[in-house]
Design a protein around this motif. Structure first.
Motif, PDB file in Angstrom:
ATOM      1  N   GLN A  44       0.791  -1.220   0.073  1.00 21.27           N
ATOM      2  CA  GLN A  44      -0.072   0.106   0.157  1.00 21.27           C
ATOM      3  C   GLN A  44       0.995   1.179   0.060  1.00 21.27           C
ATOM      4  O   GLN A  44       1.894   1.390   0.581  1.00 21.27           O
ATOM      5  CB  GLN A  44      -0.945  -0.166   1.270  1.00 21.27           C
ATOM      6  N   ILE A  45       0.311   2.284  -0.496  1.00 25.85           N
ATOM      7  CA  ILE A  45       1.096   3.532  -0.793  1.00 25.85           C
ATOM      8  C   ILE A  45       0.091   4.740  -0.544  1.00 25.85           C
ATOM      9  O   ILE A  45      -1.150   4.569  -0.801  1.00 25.85           O
ATOM     10  CB  ILE A  45       1.617   3.734  -2.315  1.00 25.85           C
ATOM     11  N   LEU A  46       0.398   5.617   0.357  1.00 23.77           N
ATOM     12  CA  LEU A  46      -0.510   6.872   0.663  1.00 23.77           C
ATOM     13  C   LEU A  46      -0.742   7.544  -0.484  1.00 23.77           C
ATOM     14  O   LEU A  46       0.119   7.992  -1.333  1.00 23.77           O
ATOM     15  CB  LEU A  46       0.013   7.490   1.788  1.00 23.77           C
ATOM     16  N   PHE A  47      -2.078   7.578  -0.725  1.00 24.46           N
ATOM     17  CA  PHE A  47      -2.541   8.204  -2.108  1.00 24.46           C
ATOM     18  C   PHE A  47      -1.854   9.377  -2.340  1.00 24.46           C
ATOM     19  O   PHE A  47      -1.529   9.965  -3.461  1.00 24.46           O
ATOM     20  CB  PHE A  47      -4.064   8.327  -2.025  1.00 24.46           C
ATOM     21  N   ASN A  48      -1.940  10.485  -1.359  1.00 21.44           N
ATOM     22  CA  ASN A  48      -1.388  11.815  -1.484  1.00 21.44           C
ATOM     23  C   ASN A  48       0.090  12.043  -0.993  1.00 21.44           C
ATOM     24  O   ASN A  48       0.576  13.074  -0.933  1.00 21.44           O
ATOM     25  CB  ASN A  48      -2.267  12.950  -0.726  1.00 21.44           C
ATOM     26  N   SER A  49       0.839  10.777  -1.113  1.00 19.18           N
ATOM     27  CA  SER A  49       2.329  10.941  -0.906  1.00 19.18           C
ATOM     28  C   SER A  49       3.019  11.260  -2.092  1.00 19.18           C
ATOM     29  O   SER A  49       2.571  10.914  -3.251  1.00 19.18           O
ATOM     30  CB  SER A  49       2.704   9.650  -0.300  1.00 19.18           C
ATOM     31  N   PRO A  50       3.959  11.954  -1.740  1.00 14.80           N
ATOM     32  CA  PRO A  50       5.269  12.242  -2.890  1.00 14.80           C
ATOM     33  C   PRO A  50       5.603  10.759  -3.527  1.00 14.80           C
ATOM     34  O   PRO A  50       5.851  10.868  -4.721  1.00 14.80           O
ATOM     35  CB  PRO A  50       6.569  12.803  -2.165  1.00 14.80           C
ATOM     36  N   SER A  57       0.903   8.020 -11.500  1.00 18.19           N
ATOM     37  CA  SER A  57      -0.480   7.136 -11.724  1.00 18.19           C
ATOM     38  C   SER A  57      -1.470   7.805 -11.767  1.00 18.19           C
ATOM     39  O   SER A  57      -1.803   8.959 -10.978  1.00 18.19           O
ATOM     40  CB  SER A  57      -0.403   5.963 -10.720  1.00 18.19           C
ATOM     41  N   ASP A  58      -2.534   7.291 -12.647  1.00 14.80           N
ATOM     42  CA  ASP A  58      -3.845   7.933 -12.547  1.00 14.80           C
ATOM     43  C   ASP A  58      -4.871   6.947 -11.869  1.00 14.80           C
ATOM     44  O   ASP A  58      -4.725   5.490 -11.939  1.00 14.80           O
ATOM     45  CB  ASP A  58      -4.558   7.905 -13.735  1.00 14.80           C
ATOM     46  N   SER A  59      -5.545   7.405 -10.738  1.00 15.91           N
ATOM     47  CA  SER A  59      -6.490   6.632 -10.039  1.00 15.91           C
ATOM     48  C   SER A  59      -7.324   5.691 -10.923  1.00 15.91           C
ATOM     49  O   SER A  59      -7.890   4.596 -10.563  1.00 15.91           O
ATOM     50  CB  SER A  59      -7.147   7.407  -9.039  1.00 15.91           C
ATOM     51  N   ILE A  60      -7.618   6.162 -12.039  1.00 11.23           N
ATOM     52  CA  ILE A  60      -8.514   5.279 -13.030  1.00 11.23           C
ATOM     53  C   ILE A  60      -7.826   4.153 -13.387  1.00 11.23           C
ATOM     54  O   ILE A  60      -8.382   3.186 -13.567  1.00 11.23           O
ATOM     55  CB  ILE A  60      -8.971   6.095 -14.371  1.00 11.23           C
ATOM     56  N   ASN A  61      -6.494   3.949 -13.426  1.00 11.61           N
ATOM     57  CA  ASN A  61      -5.617   2.882 -13.821  1.00 11.61           C
ATOM     58  C   ASN A  61      -5.448   1.848 -12.428  1.00 11.61           C
ATOM     59  O   ASN A  61      -4.711   0.916 -12.780  1.00 11.61           O
ATOM     60  CB  ASN A  61      -4.395   3.290 -14.342  1.00 11.61           C
ATOM     61  N   PRO A 100     -13.401   7.471 -10.186  1.00 10.58           N
ATOM     62  CA  PRO A 100     -12.999   7.098  -9.039  1.00 10.58           C
ATOM     63  C   PRO A 100     -12.379   8.381  -8.296  1.00 10.58           C
ATOM     64  O   PRO A 100     -11.926   8.548  -7.170  1.00 10.58           O
ATOM     65  CB  PRO A 100     -12.002   5.810  -8.868  1.00 10.58           C
ATOM     66  N   SER A 101     -11.516   9.228  -9.468  1.00 13.63           N
ATOM     67  CA  SER A 101     -10.916  10.236  -8.935  1.00 13.63           C
ATOM     68  C   SER A 101     -11.661  11.222  -8.142  1.00 13.63           C
ATOM     69  O   SER A 101     -11.267  11.832  -7.145  1.00 13.63           O
ATOM     70  CB  SER A 101      -9.912  10.728  -9.852  1.00 13.63           C
ATOM     71  N   LEU A 102     -13.081  11.543  -8.747  1.00 15.31           N
ATOM     72  CA  LEU A 102     -13.819  12.507  -8.126  1.00 15.31           C
ATOM     73  C   LEU A 102     -14.477  11.963  -6.586  1.00 15.31           C
ATOM     74  O   LEU A 102     -14.246  12.671  -5.646  1.00 15.31           O
ATOM     75  CB  LEU A 102     -15.084  12.655  -8.841  1.00 15.31           C
ATOM     76  N   PHE A 103     -14.420  10.546  -6.586  1.00 14.38           N
ATOM     77  CA  PHE A 103     -14.978   9.816  -5.294  1.00 14.38           C
ATOM     78  C   PHE A 103     -13.929   9.995  -4.137  1.00 14.38           C
ATOM     79  O   PHE A 103     -14.218  10.392  -3.000  1.00 14.38           O
ATOM     80  CB  PHE A 103     -15.445   8.689  -5.404  1.00 14.38           C
ATOM     81  N   LEU A 104     -12.647   9.666  -4.657  1.00 14.58           N
ATOM     82  CA  LEU A 104     -11.371   9.871  -3.759  1.00 14.58           C
ATOM     83  C   LEU A 104     -11.231  11.068  -3.436  1.00 14.58           C
ATOM     84  O   LEU A 104     -10.656  11.470  -2.143  1.00 14.58           O
ATOM     85  CB  LEU A 104     -10.209   9.223  -4.442  1.00 14.58           C
ATOM     86  N   PHE A 115      -5.139   4.771   0.755  1.00 17.20           N
ATOM     87  CA  PHE A 115      -3.979   4.089   0.648  1.00 17.20           C
ATOM     88  C   PHE A 115      -4.264   3.410  -0.777  1.00 17.20           C
ATOM     89  O   PHE A 115      -5.426   2.809  -0.901  1.00 17.20           O
ATOM     90  CB  PHE A 115      -3.446   3.031   1.586  1.00 17.20           C
ATOM     91  N   VAL A 116      -3.369   3.280  -1.593  1.00 17.57           N
ATOM     92  CA  VAL A 116      -3.535   2.795  -3.129  1.00 17.57           C
ATOM     93  C   VAL A 116      -3.053   1.443  -2.778  1.00 17.57           C
ATOM     94  O   VAL A 116      -2.023   1.277  -2.123  1.00 17.57           O
ATOM     95  CB  VAL A 116      -2.808   3.444  -4.068  1.00 17.57           C
ATOM     96  N   ILE A 117      -3.526   0.445  -3.419  1.00 16.87           N
ATOM     97  CA  ILE A 117      -3.208  -1.117  -3.172  1.00 16.87           C
ATOM     98  C   ILE A 117      -2.298  -1.287  -4.659  1.00 16.87           C
ATOM     99  O   ILE A 117      -2.978  -1.100  -5.563  1.00 16.87           O
ATOM    100  CB  ILE A 117      -4.073  -2.016  -2.781  1.00 16.87           C
TER     101      ILE A 117
END
Length: 123
Positions: A44-50, A57-61, A100-104, A115-117
């Motif tokens: 997992q990687i924190l979504f808004n991390s550097p 990456s794009d959340s849609i992918n 998903p980007s709008l929801f996130l 967190f992104v898996i």
């Protein structure tokens, strides 16, 4: 020979209060989740991390996100070509009808750690 389980019963837990109830902080909870994910070869990687921003990456992918709100964890997951909020508090699962980007982004605005898996998840 003592089993791992029996040995762990004898050791004090840093997650248990004097009342005998277990508690988890966000950092401790994500450590537990991280350890569980590594068993399956996932991270997992924190979504808004550097670190995640460097991946460009794009959340849609992506295929899955784990979100936390007030010690409650839930997953936002792509199943087939559709996205779902798989929150056990919302029955049935909620189909996300927009990207998903709008929801996130909405979840982030509301203060949810996301967190992104990463790695291969089953379709």
């Amino acid at each position: 020979m003592e089993s791992i389980f029996q040995g762990s019963l004898c050791q004090p837990s840093g997650n248990m209060g004097d009342s005998g109830l277990f508690f988890f902080s966000l950092s401790l909870s994500i450590q537990v989740i991280s350890n569980a994910l590594t068993v399956w070869g996932l991270e997992q990687i924190l979504f808004n991390s550097p670190e995640y921003q460097r991946l460009r990456s794009d959340s849609i992918n992506e295929r899955s996100f784990i979100c936390n709100y007030k010690e409650h964890w839930f997953t936002v997951r792509k199943l087939g070509k559709q996205w779902f909020n798989l929150n056990s508090l919302a029955r049935p699962s909620i189909h996300i009808r927009y990207t998903p980007s709008l929801f996130l982004a909405q979840l982030q605005q509301e203060g949810y750690p996301i967190f992104v898996i990463k790695d291969d998840l089953p379709a």
